[in-house]
Write an enzyme that holds these catalytic residues in place. Structure first.
Site, PDB file in Angstrom:
ATOM      1  N   ALA A 185      -4.186 -92.214   0.524  1.00  0.00           N
ATOM      2  CA  ALA A 185      -5.636 -92.277   0.664  1.00  0.00           C
ATOM      3  C   ALA A 185      -6.357 -92.130  -0.670  1.00  0.00           C
ATOM      4  O   ALA A 185      -7.551 -91.837  -0.718  1.00  0.00           O
ATOM      5  CB  ALA A 185      -6.101 -91.177   1.617  1.00  0.00           C
TER       6      ALA A 185
ATOM      7  N   HIS B 217     -13.165 -88.393  -1.569  1.00  0.00           N
ATOM      8  CA  HIS B 217     -12.426 -87.808  -2.689  1.00  0.00           C
ATOM      9  C   HIS B 217     -13.018 -88.332  -4.001  1.00  0.00           C
ATOM     10  O   HIS B 217     -13.242 -89.530  -4.147  1.00  0.00           O
ATOM     11  CB  HIS B 217     -10.939 -88.201  -2.640  1.00  0.00           C
ATOM     12  CG  HIS B 217     -10.263 -87.896  -1.348  1.00  0.00           C
ATOM     13  ND1 HIS B 217     -10.092 -86.618  -0.872  1.00  0.00           N
ATOM     14  CD2 HIS B 217      -9.710 -88.714  -0.416  1.00  0.00           C
ATOM     15  CE1 HIS B 217      -9.459 -86.658   0.284  1.00  0.00           C
ATOM     16  NE2 HIS B 217      -9.220 -87.922   0.584  1.00  0.00           N
TER      17      HIS B 217
ATOM     18  N   ASN C 264      -2.434 -83.841   1.004  1.00  0.00           N
ATOM     19  CA  ASN C 264      -1.325 -84.559   0.389  1.00  0.00           C
ATOM     20  C   ASN C 264      -1.816 -85.424  -0.762  1.00  0.00           C
ATOM     21  O   ASN C 264      -1.088 -85.684  -1.716  1.00  0.00           O
ATOM     22  CB  ASN C 264      -0.604 -85.411   1.434  1.00  0.00           C
ATOM     23  CG  ASN C 264       0.140 -84.558   2.445  1.00  0.00           C
ATOM     24  OD1 ASN C 264       0.935 -83.706   2.084  1.00  0.00           O
ATOM     25  ND2 ASN C 264      -0.138 -84.763   3.715  1.00  0.00           N
TER      26      ASN C 264
END
Length: 273
Positions: A127, A225, A195
């Site tokens: 991601a 993010h 992760n």
């Protein structure tokens, strides 16, 4: 000129959650040079109807039987199962694609096991964007890596760090910073969520020098993010908003990242490091 044909590599998928199902579907539809050999799931009966609809239903095996029938395993399971999935493959010189990257920090000897036996552990981009740039910068000198993650409340609820520190985010009305520390600390406190931070740390400065902030944000519907990297070759920042999958802790792009990696294995043109 005669085309040289290679025998297909056999792939096993361990875990049939939102990510595992997407990967199984893609393999069943066809990826050049690969064949879906087997799957493993905690409750096989739950997935019987899904598997029966596939063009070529794979064998359904316990985890310890996967390495007998496959060359590559894709780990899409709870982090506590990573060792039992990865070790049998890398100890036989095979490949393990690991999505629960945080678990590698508690099982670092798996990397040595792979090295000793000619195996390989792959942590896909998942991601996060920009791992190619971080990997390239690490060939020079990286000075700092900082990541700020903002997630909807449902994507963080129940994390061990929140439970251990009695942090209640269920009824917050505005963004709340719930963690500040290193990627290693985040991996322990948020094993199902971060992760991406561990992958970033493994590509760059390592888990103890990669700093992280985590925010619970009730106004968000996507996982956000932002990464800032300072190095002797470039200064760059990256931001990505990931649409959650059926599992609110995981972005849809995670499964697509694995599928893209698999397609690269036999592609005549490979773009990216």
């Amino acid at each position: 000129m005669t085309k040289v044909s290679k025998s297909p590599q056999r792939v096993a998928v361990a875990g049939l959650g939102a990510i595992g199902i997407k990967i199984v579907e893609a393999l069943d539809q066809g990826i050049d040079g690969l064949v879906l050999a087997a799957v493993s799931a905690q409750n096989p009966a739950k997935h019987q109807e899904f598997l029966s609809r596939l063009k070529k239903p794979p064998a359904v095996l316990p985890i310890d039987g996967l390495s007998d029938v496959a060359d590559i395993v894709i780990e899409c399971a709870p982090s506590k199962l990573v060792r039992s999935i990865v070790a049998p493959f890398v100890s036989r010189g095979k490949t393990a694609i690991v999505l629960s990257a945080g678990a590698l920090l508690e099982n670092e000897d798996l990397i040595d096991l792979a090295k000793q036996n000619g195996g390989q552990i792959v942590v896909p981009t998942g991601a996060l964007i920009g791992l190619d740039a971080v990997t390239a910068a690490a060939e020079g000198k990286i000075l700092s890596v900082k990541m700020v993650t903002r997630k909807p409340v449902t994507g963080l609820a129940g994390a061990p760090y929140l439970v251990e520190n009695n942090i209640d985010i269920e009824r917050i009305k505005e963004p709340l910073r719930i963690f500040q520390g290193t990627a290693r600390e985040a991996a322990k406190g948020f094993p199902a969520n971060l992760n991406v931070a561990v992958a970033l740390s493994l590509a760059g400065l390592g888990p103890d020098r990669t700093t992280l902030e985590i925010w619970a944000d009730p106004t968000l519907t996507r996982n956000v993010h932002r990464i800032e990297v300072e190095s002797d070759s470039a200064r760059f920042s990256m931001s990505i908003e990931n649409i959650p999958s059926e599992n609110p802790k995981t972005g849809r792009i995670t499964a697509l990242s694995v599928i893209a990696y698999l397609r690269k294995q036999r592609s005549a043109l490979r773009v990216g490091t």
